[in-house]
Design a protein around this motif. Structure first.
Motif, PDB file in Angstrom:
ATOM      1  N   ARG A  95     -15.354 -44.802 -10.175  1.00  0.00           N
ATOM      2  CA  ARG A  95     -16.636 -44.302  -9.677  1.00  0.00           C
ATOM      3  C   ARG A  95     -16.702 -42.774  -9.709  1.00  0.00           C
ATOM      4  NH1 ARG A  95     -19.228 -48.188  -6.615  1.00  0.00           N
ATOM      5  NH2 ARG A  95     -20.965 -46.719  -6.655  1.00  0.00           N
ATOM      6  N   ILE A  96     -15.564 -42.103  -9.742  1.00  0.00           N
ATOM      7  CA  ILE A  96     -15.566 -40.634  -9.803  1.00  0.00           C
ATOM      8  C   ILE A  96     -15.765 -40.236 -11.256  1.00  0.00           C
ATOM      9  CG2 ILE A  96     -14.347 -38.532  -9.160  1.00  0.00           C
ATOM     10  CD1 ILE A  96     -15.037 -40.376  -6.821  1.00  0.00           C
ATOM     11  N   HIS A  97     -17.025 -40.150 -11.655  1.00  0.00           N
ATOM     12  CA  HIS A  97     -17.358 -39.926 -13.062  1.00  0.00           C
ATOM     13  C   HIS A  97     -18.557 -38.989 -13.139  1.00  0.00           C
ATOM     14  CE1 HIS A  97     -18.408 -40.794 -17.264  1.00  0.00           C
ATOM     15  NE2 HIS A  97     -17.180 -41.241 -17.382  1.00  0.00           N
ATOM     16  N   PRO A  98     -18.569 -38.061 -14.112  1.00  0.00           N
ATOM     17  CA  PRO A  98     -19.672 -37.093 -14.181  1.00  0.00           C
ATOM     18  C   PRO A  98     -20.994 -37.680 -14.652  1.00  0.00           C
ATOM     19  CG  PRO A  98     -18.146 -36.764 -16.013  1.00  0.00           C
ATOM     20  CD  PRO A  98     -17.508 -37.766 -15.096  1.00  0.00           C
ATOM     21  N   VAL A 205       1.367 -32.976  -7.396  1.00  0.00           N
ATOM     22  CA  VAL A 205       0.645 -32.216  -8.417  1.00  0.00           C
ATOM     23  C   VAL A 205       1.410 -32.332  -9.734  1.00  0.00           C
ATOM     24  CG1 VAL A 205      -0.199 -29.936  -9.082  1.00  0.00           C
ATOM     25  CG2 VAL A 205      -0.196 -30.612  -6.678  1.00  0.00           C
ATOM     26  N   VAL A 206       0.688 -32.552 -10.813  1.00  0.00           N
ATOM     27  CA  VAL A 206       1.317 -32.580 -12.136  1.00  0.00           C
ATOM     28  C   VAL A 206       1.251 -31.162 -12.700  1.00  0.00           C
ATOM     29  CG1 VAL A 206       1.304 -33.602 -14.436  1.00  0.00           C
ATOM     30  CG2 VAL A 206       0.622 -34.973 -12.455  1.00  0.00           C
ATOM     31  N   GLY A 207       2.391 -30.472 -12.692  1.00  0.00           N
ATOM     32  CA  GLY A 207       2.430 -29.073 -13.105  1.00  0.00           C
ATOM     33  C   GLY A 207       2.895 -28.862 -14.526  1.00  0.00           C
ATOM     34  N   GLU A 297      -0.134 -40.358  -7.714  1.00  0.00           N
ATOM     35  CA  GLU A 297       0.669 -40.994  -6.672  1.00  0.00           C
ATOM     36  C   GLU A 297       1.881 -41.635  -7.334  1.00  0.00           C
ATOM     37  OE1 GLU A 297      -1.515 -43.586  -4.152  1.00  0.00           O
ATOM     38  OE2 GLU A 297       0.258 -44.633  -3.433  1.00  0.00           O
ATOM     39  N   VAL A 298       3.050 -41.404  -6.756  1.00  0.00           N
ATOM     40  CA  VAL A 298       4.287 -41.987  -7.267  1.00  0.00           C
ATOM     41  C   VAL A 298       5.032 -42.664  -6.134  1.00  0.00           C
ATOM     42  CG1 VAL A 298       4.504 -40.265  -9.106  1.00  0.00           C
ATOM     43  CG2 VAL A 298       5.624 -39.857  -6.889  1.00  0.00           C
ATOM     44  N   THR A 299       5.896 -43.588  -6.493  1.00  0.00           N
ATOM     45  CA  THR A 299       6.822 -44.172  -5.532  1.00  0.00           C
ATOM     46  C   THR A 299       8.218 -43.657  -5.839  1.00  0.00           C
ATOM     47  OG1 THR A 299       7.183 -46.132  -6.924  1.00  0.00           O
ATOM     48  CG2 THR A 299       5.424 -46.256  -5.290  1.00  0.00           C
ATOM     49  N   ARG A 315       2.338 -44.446 -10.144  1.00  0.00           N
ATOM     50  CA  ARG A 315       1.536 -45.531  -9.602  1.00  0.00           C
ATOM     51  C   ARG A 315       0.082 -45.446 -10.044  1.00  0.00           C
ATOM     52  NH1 ARG A 315       0.890 -47.297  -3.224  1.00  0.00           N
ATOM     53  NH2 ARG A 315      -0.010 -49.351  -3.630  1.00  0.00           N
ATOM     54  N   ARG A 316      -0.517 -44.243  -9.890  1.00  0.00           N
ATOM     55  CA  ARG A 316      -1.926 -44.100 -10.249  1.00  0.00           C
ATOM     56  C   ARG A 316      -2.322 -42.628 -10.130  1.00  0.00           C
ATOM     57  NH1 ARG A 316      -4.145 -47.207  -4.846  1.00  0.00           N
ATOM     58  NH2 ARG A 316      -3.182 -45.828  -3.326  1.00  0.00           N
ATOM     59  N   TRP A 317      -3.432 -42.286 -10.790  1.00  0.00           N
ATOM     60  CA  TRP A 317      -4.024 -40.973 -10.626  1.00  0.00           C
ATOM     61  C   TRP A 317      -4.817 -40.945  -9.334  1.00  0.00           C
ATOM     62  CZ3 TRP A 317      -2.131 -37.343 -13.580  1.00  0.00           C
ATOM     63  CH2 TRP A 317      -1.660 -37.661 -14.857  1.00  0.00           C
TER      64      TRP A 317
END
Length: 348
Positions: A95-98, A205-207, A297-299, A315-317
């Motif tokens: 749903r988070i879409h421009p 954060v993906v750096g 998100e990671v485990t 896990r997911r963005w």
């Protein structure tokens, strides 16, 4: 409430077991988007965890909530999408879409709901300083006659029931259990709730990233993860590489808009990946820098100092998370009682 001032939601800290004793209240931990709902004259206002508006992404809630909830109130809750198989976070994420046309179509195909678990204001009266027991009682009265898409979260004061929920609700997509104290006020931005989760998770954060060895430019090998410290500096904490071959190729295009050659970006000031050690001597530790705008998100299993001991599992963005909110605080865990007893005895 013409122009609602933002309210930081009260947060939870990881807790290894469900706390017991008098004064505890237990709820399922919903797997959705945290939302502060401002009910006011005209359209309601949906505020995200990081103070951003969510209204445009959930037009069906903007239209329906004023019809099923009283005006002039502020509620804390979760936006979720329920399916016959349980909660669907992936559908919520889409749903988070421009594109407004896509949002409108998905609002019809996968409508969202609002699940309330706290009441922050009613009839113009702010309730943050009131004990949760009173806020919950007033919330139950308010939602006694509410209709979908507004819902009241189930709750109990019985730890046995909470343990049963913890075991049975996992398959339906629930994250675990939230425990809160009945006499506590609402404390915006503070980690004062207890969350008991099925897996240890972190939002990072993906750096940066590393290429898949032998497929540079065509396949991503791993994402490099970071967390912010108290001074707002991003530090490398580990990596995740749990992707299939096709996902690794798709990541190349996905990450391309975030790539940067600026050495001050991302891990520029804090601990960086690629430091050679006796375990990594001779290995290619080069990496590609990304602007710190993506959160995932990671485990993970254990922390070794300030880093994940082993590779984390993707896990997911999390497009709903502000990268700056991804701090070491979320990894804080209580010292086991056995260790506390040892050090307490040693200090006598």
């Amino acid at each position: 409430m013409d122009a609602p001032a933002p309210i930081d939601p009260m947060l939870a800290k990881p807790t290894p077991t469900i706390p017991e004793g008098p004064g505890w209240h237990y709820e399922p931990k919903w797997d959705g988007f945290r939302c502060i709902l401002f009910l006011r004259a005209g359209a309601p206002y949906l505020q995200s965890r990081d103070r951003k508006p969510l209204d445009r992404y959930f037009p069906e809630l903007v239209a329906a909530l004023p019809r099923v909830l009283p005006p002039d109130a502020i509620l804390d809750g979760e936006l979720v999408i329920m399916t016959p198989h349980g909660l669907d976070f992936d559908a919520l994420q889409q749903r988070i879409h421009p594109a407004a046309s896509r949002v409108a179509r998905l609002a019809q195909e996968t409508p969202a709901a609002f699940v309330a678990f706290d009441l922050l204001a009613e009839g113009g009266e702010f309730l943050l300083a009131r004990p949760f027991a009173e806020r919950r009682e007033r919330l139950e009265r308010m939602l006694a006659a509410a209709r979908p898409p507004a819902h009241l979260t189930p709750a109990t004061r019985d730890p046995a029931i909470a343990r049963d929920w913890f075991e049975r609700f996992e398959g339906a997509g629930f994250d675990g259990i939230i425990a809160r104290q009945l006499d506590a006020p609402y404390q915006p931005g503070k980690r004062v709730l207890a969350k008991i989760k099925h897996l240890r998770t972190a939002e990072c954060v993906v750096g940066g990233f590393r290429w898949n060895r032998g497929e540079e430019g065509r396949s991503v090998g791993s994402l490099l993860l970071g967390l912010y410290d108290e001074e707002g500096i991003l530090h490398f904490v580990g990596h995740t590489s749990s992707f299939g071959a096709s996902e690794r190729r798709e990541l190349v295009a996905f990450l391309a808009p975030y790539r940067s050659d600026d050495e001050t970006v991302g891990f520029g000031r804090g601990r960086t990946p690629g430091a050679e050690s006796r375990w990594t001597s001779g290995r290619d530790l080069s990496w590609q820098r990304l602007r710190p705008e993506l959160v995932c998100e990671v485990t993970f299993d254990h922390m070794q100092g300030p880093r994940f001991r082993h590779a984390a599992t993707f896990r997911r963005w999390r497009p709903d998370r502000d990268p700056r909110s991804c701090t070491f605080d979320q990894l804080a865990a209580p010292v086991p009682a056995e260790l506390r007893a040892v050090f307490a005895a040693a200090s006598l």
